[in-house]
Design a protein around this motif. Structure first.
Motif, PDB file in Angstrom:
ATOM      1  N   ARG A  76      19.690 -23.928  17.469  1.00 35.07           N
ATOM      2  CA  ARG A  76      18.028 -24.333  17.186  1.00 35.07           C
ATOM      3  C   ARG A  76      18.015 -25.148  18.784  1.00 35.07           C
ATOM      4  O   ARG A  76      17.070 -25.477  19.264  1.00 35.07           O
ATOM      5  CB  ARG A  76      17.903 -25.638  16.797  1.00 35.07           C
ATOM      6  CG  ARG A  76      17.960 -24.618  15.261  1.00 35.07           C
ATOM      7  CD  ARG A  76      18.166 -25.274  13.987  1.00 35.07           C
ATOM      8  NE  ARG A  76      19.204 -26.389  13.944  1.00 35.07           N
ATOM      9  CZ  ARG A  76      18.608 -27.570  13.210  1.00 35.07           C
ATOM     10  NH1 ARG A  76      17.596 -28.493  13.181  1.00 35.07           N
ATOM     11  NH2 ARG A  76      19.987 -28.576  13.011  1.00 35.07           N
ATOM     12  N   THR A  99      18.223 -21.884   5.312  1.00 38.43           N
ATOM     13  CA  THR A  99      18.531 -22.632   6.949  1.00 38.43           C
ATOM     14  C   THR A  99      18.686 -24.121   6.342  1.00 38.43           C
ATOM     15  O   THR A  99      19.188 -25.074   7.628  1.00 38.43           O
ATOM     16  CB  THR A  99      17.496 -21.666   7.540  1.00 38.43           C
ATOM     17  OG1 THR A  99      17.186 -20.408   8.070  1.00 38.43           O
ATOM     18  CG2 THR A  99      16.745 -22.784   8.881  1.00 38.43           C
ATOM     19  N   GLU A 148      10.549 -22.729   6.557  1.00 38.32           N
ATOM     20  CA  GLU A 148      11.873 -22.070   7.056  1.00 38.32           C
ATOM     21  C   GLU A 148      12.116 -21.662   5.119  1.00 38.32           C
ATOM     22  O   GLU A 148      11.623 -21.753   5.038  1.00 38.32           O
ATOM     23  CB  GLU A 148      12.728 -23.086   7.052  1.00 38.32           C
ATOM     24  CG  GLU A 148      12.806 -23.466   8.529  1.00 38.32           C
ATOM     25  CD  GLU A 148      12.810 -22.726  10.025  1.00 38.32           C
ATOM     26  OE1 GLU A 148      13.731 -21.446   9.230  1.00 38.32           O
ATOM     27  OE2 GLU A 148      13.004 -23.147  11.160  1.00 38.32           O
ATOM     28  N   GLU A 149      13.336 -20.839   5.588  1.00 38.11           N
ATOM     29  CA  GLU A 149      14.355 -20.084   4.264  1.00 38.11           C
ATOM     30  C   GLU A 149      15.137 -21.605   3.810  1.00 38.11           C
ATOM     31  O   GLU A 149      15.660 -21.781   4.489  1.00 38.11           O
ATOM     32  CB  GLU A 149      15.543 -19.485   5.109  1.00 38.11           C
ATOM     33  CG  GLU A 149      14.958 -17.928   5.303  1.00 38.11           C
ATOM     34  CD  GLU A 149      13.626 -16.985   3.816  1.00 38.11           C
ATOM     35  OE1 GLU A 149      14.466 -17.114   3.274  1.00 38.11           O
ATOM     36  OE2 GLU A 149      12.933 -16.485   4.457  1.00 38.11           O
ATOM     37  N   VAL A 197      21.812 -25.491   7.944  1.00 37.21           N
ATOM     38  CA  VAL A 197      21.644 -26.117   9.040  1.00 37.21           C
ATOM     39  C   VAL A 197      21.303 -28.229   9.616  1.00 37.21           C
ATOM     40  O   VAL A 197      22.227 -28.165  10.024  1.00 37.21           O
ATOM     41  CB  VAL A 197      21.051 -25.178   9.747  1.00 37.21           C
ATOM     42  CG1 VAL A 197      19.790 -25.793  11.852  1.00 37.21           C
ATOM     43  CG2 VAL A 197      20.909 -23.531   9.741  1.00 37.21           C
ATOM     44  N   VAL A 244      23.281 -17.382   8.420  1.00 40.34           N
ATOM     45  CA  VAL A 244      22.194 -18.516   9.455  1.00 40.34           C
ATOM     46  C   VAL A 244      22.850 -18.891  10.763  1.00 40.34           C
ATOM     47  O   VAL A 244      23.554 -19.262  10.967  1.00 40.34           O
ATOM     48  CB  VAL A 244      22.223 -20.100   8.166  1.00 40.34           C
ATOM     49  CG1 VAL A 244      21.407 -20.251   8.856  1.00 40.34           C
ATOM     50  CG2 VAL A 244      21.265 -18.703   7.057  1.00 40.34           C
ATOM     51  N   GLU A 272      23.220 -25.087  14.055  1.00 39.25           N
ATOM     52  CA  GLU A 272      22.610 -26.233  14.193  1.00 39.25           C
ATOM     53  C   GLU A 272      21.981 -26.152  15.631  1.00 39.25           C
ATOM     54  O   GLU A 272      21.348 -26.358  16.033  1.00 39.25           O
ATOM     55  CB  GLU A 272      22.378 -27.467  13.421  1.00 39.25           C
ATOM     56  CG  GLU A 272      24.429 -28.069  13.543  1.00 39.25           C
ATOM     57  CD  GLU A 272      24.702 -29.328  13.104  1.00 39.25           C
ATOM     58  OE1 GLU A 272      23.945 -30.352  12.457  1.00 39.25           O
ATOM     59  OE2 GLU A 272      26.027 -29.527  12.852  1.00 39.25           O
TER      60      GLU A 272
END
Length: 344
Positions: A9, A299, A295-296, A303, A3, A6
């Motif tokens: 992004r 995640t 989103e997953e 995140v 993943v 953070e």
């Protein structure tokens, strides 16, 4: 695929290689250049200085803490302070004992082996690592079936530096083989200002103190994010401003990149908005919340959630995630009468 952390992004995927190269250029090279983490720096300095005085490889080092706080940087610094090279790999890349045996058997004396995401190493490889770390040997299996034979291969002294964001997932036998464990904490704003001032000097830009304060306040206590935001502010000042990195430029740039006053980005706000508007403040399950924002679940959990919980913007209960009083206030929304009040 792991993943993304953070900070990832804040840039597009196509620019990742450029961003990573920029991050590497801003990394401190020696322990006395490393900003923040005073306790870990002092403890690690003693370990390294004592090892150098004895002329031996230091004990194995485990570094834990959230992403972006400097675990990889410290691994590189350890090698630099010891005057040796560093071999870099990661837990997900080692899925078989043979993968690890190949790496270990190629190590040179006193070399540093950096194992990122060490909590994700495969179990067979993990057991091989135990022996290598404690006895400096590795058993190589030759042949198959009844004719298989294990040959013990002596290894030169080396130092494993393991990094993990989830120390609780490490089995006790592996944790016990590290002679020094350091936990990295989130940075205070003043420490991030010092990081930004150092990075601005390396980038050759004039960063006003007010701009540094503005960026630091929105950097989630994380140097990696602070440095990325600094580069985005520099880009804005170069393209849309007059090249001056003052507070106005910082605020305008961060507005373009959708980073709000407390460091929330698009995903954070989407999660909070869905929690409050679509689910009335919760409680709502992680999977349902993730689907709502496209989103997953991993995640959202890995995140977005840690920062939101740390900032008091989300609560975790046995029944699911809930909004807090601060969540409603930050989104400028009025909670419905049915909203949970556990965290109010």
């Amino acid at each position: 695929m792991g993943v993304p952390e953070e900070a990832e992004r804040l840039v597009s995927g196509g620019a990742e290689d450029v961003e990573r190269a920029a991050e590497a250029a801003l990394r401190p090279k020696r322990l006395d250049e490393f900003v923040g983490q005073r306790v870990v720096r002092e403890q690690l300095g003693l370990v390294l200085e004592a090892a150098l005085a004895r002329g031996r490889a230091p004990d194995h080092v485990l570094l834990s803490g959230p992403p972006g706080l400097g675990k990889t940087t410290l691994a590189m610094i350890i090698a630099a302070e010891l005057g040796t090279s560093v071999r870099v790999t990661s837990g997900p890349a080692i899925q078989h004992a043979g993968d690890l045996a190949a790496v270990l058997s190629s190590l040179e004396e006193n070399e540093v082996l950096f194992l990122d995401e060490i909590h994700r190493i495969a179990r067979p490889a993990e057991e091989l690592l135990y022996v290598a770390m404690e006895d400096f040997r590795v058993d190589v299996v030759v042949g198959k079936g009844a004719g298989a034979n294990a040959i013990g291969l002596a290894l030169p002294p080396f130092t494993v530096v393991g990094a993990t964001t989830r120390a609780g997932l490490l089995p006790a036998p592996l944790r016990d083989r590290f002679g020094f464990t350091g936990h990295l904490e989130f940075y205070e704003d003043e420490e991030l200002v010092r990081v930004l001032e150092r990075s601005a000097g390396l980038l050759g830009v004039d960063l006003h103190r007010a701009a540094a304060n503005e960026i630091a306040r929105r950097s989630r206590g994380t140097p990696r994010i602070a440095n990325r935001l600094l580069r985005r502010v520099r880009d804005w000042a170069q393209v849309r401003g007059d090249g001056t990195l003052d507070r106005a430029a910082a605020r305008s740039a961060l507005e373009v990149y959708e980073v709000d006053e407390i460091g929330l980005d698009r995903l954070d706000r989407a999660v909070l908005h869905a929690l409050c508007v679509r689910f009335g403040g919760g409680p709502v399950g992680l999977t349902t919340l993730a689907v709502a924002v496209g989103e997953e679940p991993e995640t959202v959990e890995t995140v977005a959630e840690p920062f939101l919980v740390r900032e008091g913007l989300m609560g975790r209960t046995p029944r699911g995630r809930v909004a807090t009083t601060r969540t409603w206030q930050h989104l400028h929304l009025r909670p419905p009468p049915s909203a949970p009040t556990l965290f109010a």
